[in-house]
Motif scaffolding. Structure first.
Motif, mmCIF file in Angstrom:
data_model
loop_
_atom_site.group_PDB
_atom_site.id
_atom_site.type_symbol
_atom_site.label_atom_id
_atom_site.label_comp_id
_atom_site.label_asym_id
_atom_site.label_seq_id
_atom_site.Cartn_x
_atom_site.Cartn_y
_atom_site.Cartn_z
ATOM 1 N N PRO A 208 0.842 -1.205 0.000
ATOM 2 C CA PRO A 208 0.000 0.000 0.000
ATOM 3 C C PRO A 208 0.867 1.241 0.000
ATOM 4 O O PRO A 208 1.967 1.244 0.565
ATOM 5 C CB PRO A 208 -0.805 -0.129 1.295
ATOM 6 C CG PRO A 208 0.031 -0.996 2.180
ATOM 7 C CD PRO A 208 0.806 -1.917 1.285
ATOM 8 N N GLY A 209 0.404 2.284 -0.661
ATOM 9 C CA GLY A 209 1.211 3.494 -0.749
ATOM 10 C C GLY A 209 0.394 4.700 -1.154
ATOM 11 O O GLY A 209 -0.782 4.832 -0.779
ATOM 12 N N SER A 231 -0.850 -7.467 6.992
ATOM 13 C CA SER A 231 -0.373 -8.392 8.014
ATOM 14 C C SER A 231 0.048 -7.667 9.288
ATOM 15 O O SER A 231 0.643 -6.588 9.243
ATOM 16 C CB SER A 231 0.818 -9.201 7.480
ATOM 17 O OG SER A 231 1.322 -10.059 8.488
ATOM 18 N N GLU A 232 -0.258 -8.296 10.415
ATOM 19 C CA GLU A 232 0.156 -7.767 11.710
ATOM 20 C C GLU A 232 1.285 -8.601 12.311
ATOM 21 O O GLU A 232 1.616 -8.457 13.490
ATOM 22 C CB GLU A 232 -1.041 -7.719 12.658
ATOM 23 C CG GLU A 232 -2.115 -6.739 12.160
ATOM 24 C CD GLU A 232 -3.283 -6.622 13.112
ATOM 25 O OE1 GLU A 232 -3.377 -7.443 14.054
ATOM 26 O OE2 GLU A 232 -4.103 -5.714 12.915
ATOM 27 N N PRO A 340 -6.690 5.048 11.620
ATOM 28 C CA PRO A 340 -7.659 4.324 10.775
ATOM 29 C C PRO A 340 -7.038 3.896 9.453
ATOM 30 O O PRO A 340 -6.095 4.515 8.955
ATOM 31 C CB PRO A 340 -8.775 5.356 10.561
ATOM 32 C CG PRO A 340 -8.655 6.298 11.715
ATOM 33 C CD PRO A 340 -7.192 6.380 12.032
ATOM 34 N N LEU A 341 -7.595 2.835 8.860
ATOM 35 C CA LEU A 341 -7.031 2.228 7.659
ATOM 36 C C LEU A 341 -7.572 2.815 6.362
ATOM 37 O O LEU A 341 -7.190 2.361 5.280
ATOM 38 C CB LEU A 341 -7.297 0.714 7.672
ATOM 39 C CG LEU A 341 -6.580 -0.073 8.769
ATOM 40 C CD1 LEU A 341 -7.107 -1.503 8.824
ATOM 41 C CD2 LEU A 341 -5.086 -0.064 8.554
ATOM 42 N N ASP A 342 -8.445 3.802 6.433
ATOM 43 C CA ASP A 342 -9.030 4.368 5.213
ATOM 44 C C ASP A 342 -7.990 5.149 4.420
ATOM 45 O O ASP A 342 -7.086 5.782 4.985
ATOM 46 C CB ASP A 342 -10.194 5.303 5.562
ATOM 47 C CG ASP A 342 -11.284 4.593 6.350
ATOM 48 O OD1 ASP A 342 -11.487 3.399 6.108
ATOM 49 O OD2 ASP A 342 -11.909 5.237 7.212
ATOM 50 N N ASN A 350 0.794 0.108 7.492
ATOM 51 C CA ASN A 350 1.778 -0.846 6.998
ATOM 52 C C ASN A 350 3.180 -0.438 7.411
ATOM 53 O O ASN A 350 3.992 -1.261 7.864
ATOM 54 C CB ASN A 350 1.657 -0.955 5.478
ATOM 55 C CG ASN A 350 2.754 -1.794 4.843
ATOM 56 O OD1 ASN A 350 3.776 -1.261 4.429
ATOM 57 N ND2 ASN A 350 2.542 -3.094 4.761
ATOM 58 N N ARG A 351 3.486 0.859 7.287
ATOM 59 C CA ARG A 351 4.818 1.353 7.663
ATOM 60 C C ARG A 351 5.014 1.301 9.173
ATOM 61 O O ARG A 351 6.092 0.949 9.663
ATOM 62 C CB ARG A 351 5.015 2.786 7.171
ATOM 63 C CG ARG A 351 4.814 3.049 5.675
ATOM 64 C CD ARG A 351 5.431 2.018 4.755
ATOM 65 N NE ARG A 351 5.428 2.432 3.366
ATOM 66 C CZ ARG A 351 4.477 2.122 2.481
ATOM 67 N NH1 ARG A 351 3.424 1.392 2.844
ATOM 68 N NH2 ARG A 351 4.569 2.525 1.225
ATOM 69 N N LEU A 352 3.989 1.648 9.932
ATOM 70 C CA LEU A 352 4.109 1.615 11.392
ATOM 71 C C LEU A 352 4.328 0.190 11.892
ATOM 72 O O LEU A 352 5.125 -0.045 12.807
ATOM 73 C CB LEU A 352 2.853 2.212 12.031
ATOM 74 C CG LEU A 352 2.715 3.736 11.977
ATOM 75 C CD1 LEU A 352 1.334 4.170 12.449
ATOM 76 C CD2 LEU A 352 3.789 4.406 12.836
#
Length: 363
Positions: A208-209, A231-232, A340-342, A350-352
């Motif tokens: 994602p970017g 993924s977590e 939030p993922l929006d 993803n980066r965090l």
């Protein structure tokens, strides 16, 4: 303005107008690329470290300079769609639609590579695919055109560090290691491009970017998310990486980082508890927060806000800068809020997650 260190630096600094790049300065940088050198340059996402994609020695030097794993393929930056046709085996119709809609811009497309174009194995990392994009940045486009070659350009940092969004960030990592840095001011987006694999069916988003997944789905409703994108935990089952950033640790600050995920109030409560615990153990605590919550924590800690939760684009823009700011403090542990993922939130999270080494605490 760059803060030049008083050392015997060989790296040339080129201050370039981001709106109207000066031809002579671009020509200087292009000659370095043509001769097999390395040039850091701004894109709309992050600063890239460029090498002639057709020169195996130049690409090998790029990998060595960044300490980049040899199985981590670079994105190839091109100036026009004609170059895409030259470098690929086939451009499917859905790709043409995406290219017309999102190029130039923060979308990288993965194709099956051409068998006739002389792309060295160093550039493709021995894959039968190639990742391409046209950056939406006047300096980057001018450099590619003047260099008269596709440019392999991963982020202009030491591998594993937060990606650079200013020339100063590049200088901090690579000042005595590369030929030139083009200083075109801070980047606009702040996280890397979205990577979409069109060599598989259905198309799959690998990273994602800067182009939100929702935007891609308006054109490709059958596009899917690779498990890595959400993924977590670290995925160890990936054997071949067609995209940058899928196997190796990235974006990490120097201090250990924990990502706290859950409802906003639970995040605040958990970070408050953890900060007291780590502080009582004698550790210097930093908190990566947002505007809405930055005053919820004792100001005795090192607190840095990424921006407002109502403006995810600003959070994306500031993320890597804030992680690098922590590197200039004595903090030993960073407690980071989830968002939030929006929209660009998916890319930020993803980066965090990767910056924390997947040390995620659910609340």
């Amino acid at each position: 303005m760059l803060k030049i260190q008083k050392t015997n630096i060989k790296t040339q600094i080129l201050q370039v107008n981001p709106t109207n790049p000066e031809f002579k300065k671009i020509q200087t940088a292009a000659k370095i690329i043509q001769k097999g050198g390395l040039v850091a340059f701004p894109t709309e996402t992050v600063y890239g470290l460029g090498a002639n994609a057709l020169n195996p020695n130049a690409v090998s030097t790029l990998f060595k300079t960044k300490n980049r794993p040899l199985d981590n393929p670079p994105i190839i930056h091109i100036a026009n769609t004609n170059q895409a046709y030259q470098l690929t085996e086939e451009i499917p119709q859905n790709a043409e639609t995406l290219m017309n809609q999102f190029w130039p811009g923060p979308l990288t497309l993965i194709f099956k590579r051409s068998k006739t174009t002389t792309l060295p194995k160093e550039t493709t990392t021995n894959l039968n695919t190639i990742a391409l994009r046209i950056p939406n940045n006047n300096i980057a486009l001018a450099l590619i055109k003047q260099s008269n070659t596709p440019i392999a350009a991963p982020s202009a940092n030491l591998s594993g560090n937060p990606s650079p969004t200013t020339a100063q960030h590049v200088y901090d990592d690579l000042a005595d290691k590369i030929d030139a840095i083009i200083d075109g001011g801070p980047t606009n987006i702040g996280v890397e491009s979205t990577v979409l694999d069109l060599s598989v069916n259905p198309p799959q988003l690998l990273r994602p970017g800067g182009t939100p997944f929702e935007n891609i789905q308006t054109i490709l409703p059958n596009a899917t998310l690779h498990p890595f994108a959400t993924s977590e935990q670290e995925l160890t089952t990936i054997k071949h990486t067609p995209s940058p950033g899928m196997m190796h640790k990235h974006y990490a600050p120097n201090a250990q980082m924990l990502l706290i995920d859950g409802s906003l109030q639970n995040i605040i409560t958990k970070i408050t508890t953890l900060s007291k615990q780590y502080s009582s153990e004698g550790k210097k605590v930093g908190i990566l927060t947002t505007d809405e919550t930055k005053n919820e924590y004792p100001q005795t800690y090192t607190i840095k806000s990424m921006g407002s939760r109502s403006n995810i684009n600003l959070i994306a823009n500031q993320l890597f800068n804030k992680l690098r700011e922590f590197n200039k403090t004595p903090v030993e542990i960073i407690l980071a809020e989830s968002i939030p993922l929006d929209g660009l939130g998916l890319a930020v999270m993803n980066r965090l997650r990767k910056a924390s080494g997947y040390h995620i605490i659910k609340t």
